[in-house]
Every structure is written in C-alpha cells, then in structure tokens.
Scaffold this motif. Sequence first.
Motif, PDB file in Angstrom:
ATOM      1  N   ASP A  26      -1.444 -12.294  -3.042  1.00  0.00           N
ATOM      2  CA  ASP A  26      -0.158 -12.663  -2.903  1.00  0.00           C
ATOM      3  C   ASP A  26       0.674 -11.254  -1.972  1.00  0.00           C
ATOM      4  OD1 ASP A  26       0.322 -10.654  -4.781  1.00  0.00           O
ATOM      5  OD2 ASP A  26       1.455 -12.639  -6.401  1.00  0.00           O
ATOM      6  N   ASP A  27       1.610 -11.210  -2.037  1.00  0.00           N
ATOM      7  CA  ASP A  27       2.484  -9.744  -1.333  1.00  0.00           C
ATOM      8  C   ASP A  27       2.308  -8.901  -2.163  1.00  0.00           C
ATOM      9  OD1 ASP A  27       4.199 -10.657  -2.982  1.00  0.00           O
ATOM     10  OD2 ASP A  27       5.935 -10.649  -1.898  1.00  0.00           O
ATOM     11  N   ARG A  28       1.795  -8.818  -2.816  1.00  0.00           N
ATOM     12  CA  ARG A  28       1.664  -7.794  -4.360  1.00  0.00           C
ATOM     13  C   ARG A  28       0.720  -7.676  -4.596  1.00  0.00           C
ATOM     14  NH1 ARG A  28       4.304  -6.980  -9.745  1.00  0.00           N
ATOM     15  NH2 ARG A  28       3.899  -5.454 -10.314  1.00  0.00           N
ATOM     16  N   PHE A  29      -0.684  -8.398  -4.267  1.00  0.00           N
ATOM     17  CA  PHE A  29      -2.202  -7.995  -5.499  1.00  0.00           C
ATOM     18  C   PHE A  29      -3.273  -9.121  -4.283  1.00  0.00           C
ATOM     19  CE2 PHE A  29       0.168  -8.492  -9.115  1.00  0.00           C
ATOM     20  CZ  PHE A  29      -0.341  -7.449  -9.519  1.00  0.00           C
ATOM     21  N   VAL A  30      -4.313  -8.180  -3.949  1.00  0.00           N
ATOM     22  CA  VAL A  30      -4.890  -8.178  -2.639  1.00  0.00           C
ATOM     23  C   VAL A  30      -6.813  -8.488  -4.528  1.00  0.00           C
ATOM     24  CG1 VAL A  30      -4.590  -7.572  -1.028  1.00  0.00           C
ATOM     25  CG2 VAL A  30      -6.533  -6.078  -2.480  1.00  0.00           C
ATOM     26  N   SER A  31      -7.792  -8.599  -3.605  1.00  0.00           N
ATOM     27  CA  SER A  31      -9.024  -8.931  -3.833  1.00  0.00           C
ATOM     28  C   SER A  31      -9.854  -7.897  -3.799  1.00  0.00           C
ATOM     29  CB  SER A  31      -9.877 -10.584  -4.214  1.00  0.00           C
ATOM     30  OG  SER A  31      -8.833 -10.865  -5.336  1.00  0.00           O
ATOM     31  N   LEU A  32     -10.588  -7.127  -3.930  1.00  0.00           N
ATOM     32  CA  LEU A  32     -11.926  -5.643  -3.975  1.00  0.00           C
ATOM     33  C   LEU A  32     -12.651  -6.309  -4.350  1.00  0.00           C
ATOM     34  CD1 LEU A  32      -9.003  -2.854  -3.994  1.00  0.00           C
ATOM     35  CD2 LEU A  32      -9.555  -4.354  -2.389  1.00  0.00           C
ATOM     36  N   ALA A  33     -13.904  -6.308  -3.118  1.00  0.00           N
ATOM     37  CA  ALA A  33     -15.244  -5.881  -3.529  1.00  0.00           C
ATOM     38  C   ALA A  33     -16.068  -4.898  -2.749  1.00  0.00           C
ATOM     39  CB  ALA A  33     -15.720  -7.136  -3.657  1.00  0.00           C
ATOM     40  N   ASP A  34     -17.029  -4.004  -3.658  1.00  0.00           N
ATOM     41  CA  ASP A  34     -17.761  -3.573  -2.496  1.00  0.00           C
ATOM     42  C   ASP A  34     -19.332  -3.401  -2.608  1.00  0.00           C
ATOM     43  OD1 ASP A  34     -19.002  -2.735  -5.238  1.00  0.00           O
ATOM     44  OD2 ASP A  34     -17.801  -1.130  -5.589  1.00  0.00           O
ATOM     45  N   GLY A  35     -19.503  -4.973  -3.578  1.00  0.00           N
ATOM     46  CA  GLY A  35     -20.589  -5.651  -2.284  1.00  0.00           C
ATOM     47  C   GLY A  35     -22.368  -3.996  -4.058  1.00  0.00           C
TER      48      GLY A  35
ATOM     49  N   MET B  16       0.734  -0.636   0.314  1.00  0.00           N
ATOM     50  CA  MET B  16      -0.106   0.309  -0.344  1.00  0.00           C
ATOM     51  C   MET B  16       0.984   1.243   0.114  1.00  0.00           C
ATOM     52  SD  MET B  16      -3.114  -1.557   1.890  1.00  0.00           S
ATOM     53  CE  MET B  16      -2.141  -0.828   4.174  1.00  0.00           C
ATOM     54  N   THR B  17       0.263   2.595  -0.409  1.00  0.00           N
ATOM     55  CA  THR B  17       1.639   3.656  -0.557  1.00  0.00           C
ATOM     56  C   THR B  17       1.756   3.915   0.476  1.00  0.00           C
ATOM     57  OG1 THR B  17      -1.031   4.773  -0.647  1.00  0.00           O
ATOM     58  CG2 THR B  17       0.417   4.225  -2.900  1.00  0.00           C
ATOM     59  N   GLU B  18       2.619   4.911   0.867  1.00  0.00           N
ATOM     60  CA  GLU B  18       3.417   5.439   1.624  1.00  0.00           C
ATOM     61  C   GLU B  18       4.128   4.255   2.906  1.00  0.00           C
ATOM     62  OE1 GLU B  18       0.861   8.425   3.703  1.00  0.00           O
ATOM     63  OE2 GLU B  18       0.039   9.597   1.645  1.00  0.00           O
ATOM     64  N   ASP B  19       3.752   3.615   3.655  1.00  0.00           N
ATOM     65  CA  ASP B  19       3.584   2.609   4.616  1.00  0.00           C
ATOM     66  C   ASP B  19       3.847   1.375   4.078  1.00  0.00           C
ATOM     67  OD1 ASP B  19       1.356   2.866   5.134  1.00  0.00           O
ATOM     68  OD2 ASP B  19       1.229   2.882   7.059  1.00  0.00           O
ATOM     69  N   ASN B  20       4.584   0.344   3.865  1.00  0.00           N
ATOM     70  CA  ASN B  20       4.438  -1.524   3.226  1.00  0.00           C
ATOM     71  C   ASN B  20       3.493  -1.984   4.070  1.00  0.00           C
ATOM     72  OD1 ASN B  20       5.169  -0.204   0.777  1.00  0.00           O
ATOM     73  ND2 ASN B  20       7.839  -0.964   1.129  1.00  0.00           N
ATOM     74  N   THR B  21       3.175  -1.599   4.830  1.00  0.00           N
ATOM     75  CA  THR B  21       1.727  -2.112   5.298  1.00  0.00           C
ATOM     76  C   THR B  21       1.106  -3.319   4.372  1.00  0.00           C
ATOM     77  OG1 THR B  21       0.271  -1.003   6.033  1.00  0.00           O
ATOM     78  CG2 THR B  21       1.878  -1.217   7.666  1.00  0.00           C
TER      79      THR B  21
ATOM     80  N   PRO C 211     -14.686  -9.750  -7.818  1.00  0.00           N
ATOM     81  CA  PRO C 211     -14.033  -8.986  -7.279  1.00  0.00           C
ATOM     82  C   PRO C 211     -12.733  -8.463  -8.316  1.00  0.00           C
ATOM     83  CG  PRO C 211     -12.998 -11.165  -6.566  1.00  0.00           C
ATOM     84  CD  PRO C 211     -14.473 -11.288  -7.841  1.00  0.00           C
ATOM     85  N   LYS C 212     -12.649  -7.121  -7.926  1.00  0.00           N
ATOM     86  CA  LYS C 212     -11.360  -6.186  -8.841  1.00  0.00           C
ATOM     87  C   LYS C 212      -9.841  -6.898  -8.316  1.00  0.00           C
ATOM     88  CE  LYS C 212      -9.528  -3.228 -11.180  1.00  0.00           C
ATOM     89  NZ  LYS C 212      -9.070  -3.659 -12.188  1.00  0.00           N
ATOM     90  N   ARG C 213      -9.194  -7.172  -8.794  1.00  0.00           N
ATOM     91  CA  ARG C 213      -7.867  -8.026  -8.811  1.00  0.00           C
ATOM     92  C   ARG C 213      -6.431  -6.493  -8.835  1.00  0.00           C
ATOM     93  NH1 ARG C 213      -3.038  -9.332 -12.076  1.00  0.00           N
ATOM     94  NH2 ARG C 213      -1.391 -10.908 -10.289  1.00  0.00           N
ATOM     95  N   LYS C 214      -6.275  -6.511  -7.191  1.00  0.00           N
ATOM     96  CA  LYS C 214      -5.375  -4.530  -7.355  1.00  0.00           C
ATOM     97  C   LYS C 214      -3.786  -4.712  -7.078  1.00  0.00           C
ATOM     98  CE  LYS C 214      -6.806  -0.212  -8.435  1.00  0.00           C
ATOM     99  NZ  LYS C 214      -7.104   0.651  -9.311  1.00  0.00           N
ATOM    100  N   ASN C 215      -2.999  -4.190  -7.794  1.00  0.00           N
ATOM    101  CA  ASN C 215      -1.308  -4.162  -7.096  1.00  0.00           C
ATOM    102  C   ASN C 215      -1.569  -3.191  -5.542  1.00  0.00           C
ATOM    103  OD1 ASN C 215       0.675  -3.164  -6.160  1.00  0.00           O
ATOM    104  ND2 ASN C 215       1.238  -2.657  -8.444  1.00  0.00           N
TER     105      ASN C 215
END
Length: 106
Positions: A33-42, A1-6, A50-54
């Motif tokens: 994985d450590d670079r991508f997540v799946s996002l959804a808003d309903g 994620m931006t700014e801090d790599n949490t 879902p949307k695959r997002k960096n």
Amino acid sequence: MTEDNTVPQLGQIVRITKGREQNQYAVVINILDDRFVSLADGEKRKYDRPKRKNVNHIEGTPFISSEVRNSLLETNRVSNGKLRFAIAKYASEVVTDLERGDEHDV
C-alpha cells in the motif's frame, strides 16, 4: 521513503535504514500500500518469504533492475538468483564509481 516522499517502484534497489537489517540492500518485489512494501535480497530474504517494511525505514537508490521488474510484471515471480544479481550489479557499479571518485550515499 526517507527525506523525499517518493513511492518505491518494483525492482528498485533500496537501502534499509532501520531495524536488524540496517545498511543492507534489498529489492522491492511488491508494493502493499502507500506505507508498506515487500523486500527480498535472494539470500537471507528469499522471494517466498519477503520482509514487510515501512517505506519510512528504507532509502531508495536511483537503480531499478529491469530484469527483476520485467519478471515481476510478466509472471508475478522472480528468481532469487535475479535478486542476488541485481544487488551485485548495483554494488559493483557503486564500487566502480567510488574508485573513479564519483560520490554516492553508501
């Protein structure tokens, strides 16, 4: 994620910072994985598509929906209604805090 790599967590509300859905909120429903997540808003992005997002293109918020997280951990599924509710709950808290004068990055 931006700014801090949490690393984002399941059920965390994030703000999308890049792409077509920029400045919209979504919920992390899967960590690929450590670079991508799946996002959804309903709404636009349902749980089934879902949307695959960096992770560099999203900004985490401190809000983690316990209802969404517990549902994902117990059944590996979550209803679109719970996703919409989690985002609405976060939005209402931010609006309430802004009315009181607290600062948020919205």
